[in-house]
Write an enzyme that holds these catalytic residues in place. Structure first.
Site, mmCIF file in Angstrom:
data_model
loop_
_atom_site.group_PDB
_atom_site.id
_atom_site.type_symbol
_atom_site.label_atom_id
_atom_site.label_comp_id
_atom_site.label_asym_id
_atom_site.label_seq_id
_atom_site.Cartn_x
_atom_site.Cartn_y
_atom_site.Cartn_z
ATOM 1 N N ASP A 192 0.760 -1.206 -0.020
ATOM 2 C CA ASP A 192 0.076 -0.009 -0.024
ATOM 3 C C ASP A 192 0.782 1.332 0.049
ATOM 4 O O ASP A 192 1.927 1.305 0.417
ATOM 5 C CB ASP A 192 -0.954 0.027 1.231
ATOM 6 C CG ASP A 192 -2.215 -0.835 1.253
ATOM 7 O OD1 ASP A 192 -2.552 -1.555 0.074
ATOM 8 O OD2 ASP A 192 -2.847 -1.071 2.160
ATOM 9 N N ARG A 193 0.087 2.180 -0.450
ATOM 10 C CA ARG A 193 0.848 3.524 -0.474
ATOM 11 C C ARG A 193 1.317 3.959 0.989
ATOM 12 O O ARG A 193 2.490 4.504 0.985
ATOM 13 C CB ARG A 193 -0.060 4.663 -0.895
ATOM 14 C CG ARG A 193 0.770 6.247 -1.163
ATOM 15 C CD ARG A 193 -0.229 7.041 -1.633
ATOM 16 N NE ARG A 193 0.229 8.497 -1.791
ATOM 17 C CZ ARG A 193 0.433 9.376 -1.026
ATOM 18 N NH1 ARG A 193 -0.414 9.305 0.024
ATOM 19 N NH2 ARG A 193 0.890 10.680 -1.163
#
Length: 259
Positions: A104-105
């Protein structure tokens, strides 16, 4: 056997035209001899390649360990957000590297960057069941009941059935080590949210035989060591890789493993 200019261009440091110019200028030596023509053909194995006296790797594939920082997306390109490839120098961004498995970011930790699609398939294929370990911090307190729920496999409200996983409690009541053998979309976050303990911090520590180098600060990277490459080769030979014909269909942008 491959043309010398193609091998040089494959390093990402020079275009095919630039590689031919280097060779014709007498600036390239191969196995101790000055190369005479871009059309000369060599096997990459055990190739000793120098440009202006400096060694250049003629390997077909590149393998980099990256300590992914929060705030970057695990993709080769994105029109709106900065990607992990933007942490690399230009010559490495030109050789087809991609993240083998996404984070994920806002997730940190170990990310393998490579241009070896077959290896990426070996690591990410559901049949491979390659262990991945994460450090997690949650909002709330984790306990033995949560460990039992992970070990038994969870069925989430949206219908996702998770394989049994590991949850190892740490000294702090809101911290643990999670071990997964699969990689569904946002899986760790969804599993812990299901238990009422939403994730506030997540970091990948290992992926198969690879362990995040503690000397790498977030945003730093390095080539894999010989020992790490040997570990990946053992994984490749273990029989967990793709069946005949699957590698050709590997879509490096379609892998949705992200936590």
């Amino acid at each position: 056997m491959e043309r010398l200019d193609k091998i040089l261009a494959g390093t990402g440091r020079w275009s095919r035209k630039e590689a031919r110019g280097l060779i014709r200028a007498g600036r390239v030596t191969v196995n101790g001899r000055t190369a005479a023509s871009p059309e000369e053909k060599y096997r990459r194995e055990d190739l000793v390649l120098l440009v202006d006296g400096a060694p250049v790797s003629g390997e077909r594939y590149t393998y980099l360990m990256l300590h992914k920082p929060a705030g970057l997306v695990s993709a080769t390109e994105d029109p709106r957000q900065k990607t992990v490839l933007e942490l690399l120098p230009g010559h490495l961004r030109r050789i087809g590297l991609f993240p083998a498995g996404r984070l994920d970011r806002d997730t940190e930790g170990l990310l393998l960057l490579t241009n070896d699609g077959a290896l990426a398939h070996d690591l990410l294929s559901p049949r491979s069941h390659v262990d991945k370990r994460y450090f997690v911090r949650v909002a709330g307190r984790l306990g033995p009941a949560d460990c039992a729920a992970f070990a038994g496999g969870l069925r989430l409200e949206d219908g996702l059935v998770c394989l049994p996983a590991g949850l190892e409690l740490l000294e702090a009541p809101d911290e643990a080590i999670v071990t997964l053998r699969e990689g569904k979309y946002h899986q760790i976050k969804r599993m812990l949210a299901h238990l009422g303990k939403p994730v506030v911090y997540l970091k990948r520590l290992t992926m198969g035989p690879l362990r995040l180098d503690p000397a790498l600060a977030p945003g730093q990277w390095r080539p894999l060591t010989e020992a790490e490459l040997t570990g990946l080769e053992k994984l490749r030979r273990s029989g967990t890789g793709p069946e005949k014909g699957e590698t050709a269909g590997f879509d490096r942008e379609a892998e949705i493993e992200t936590h």
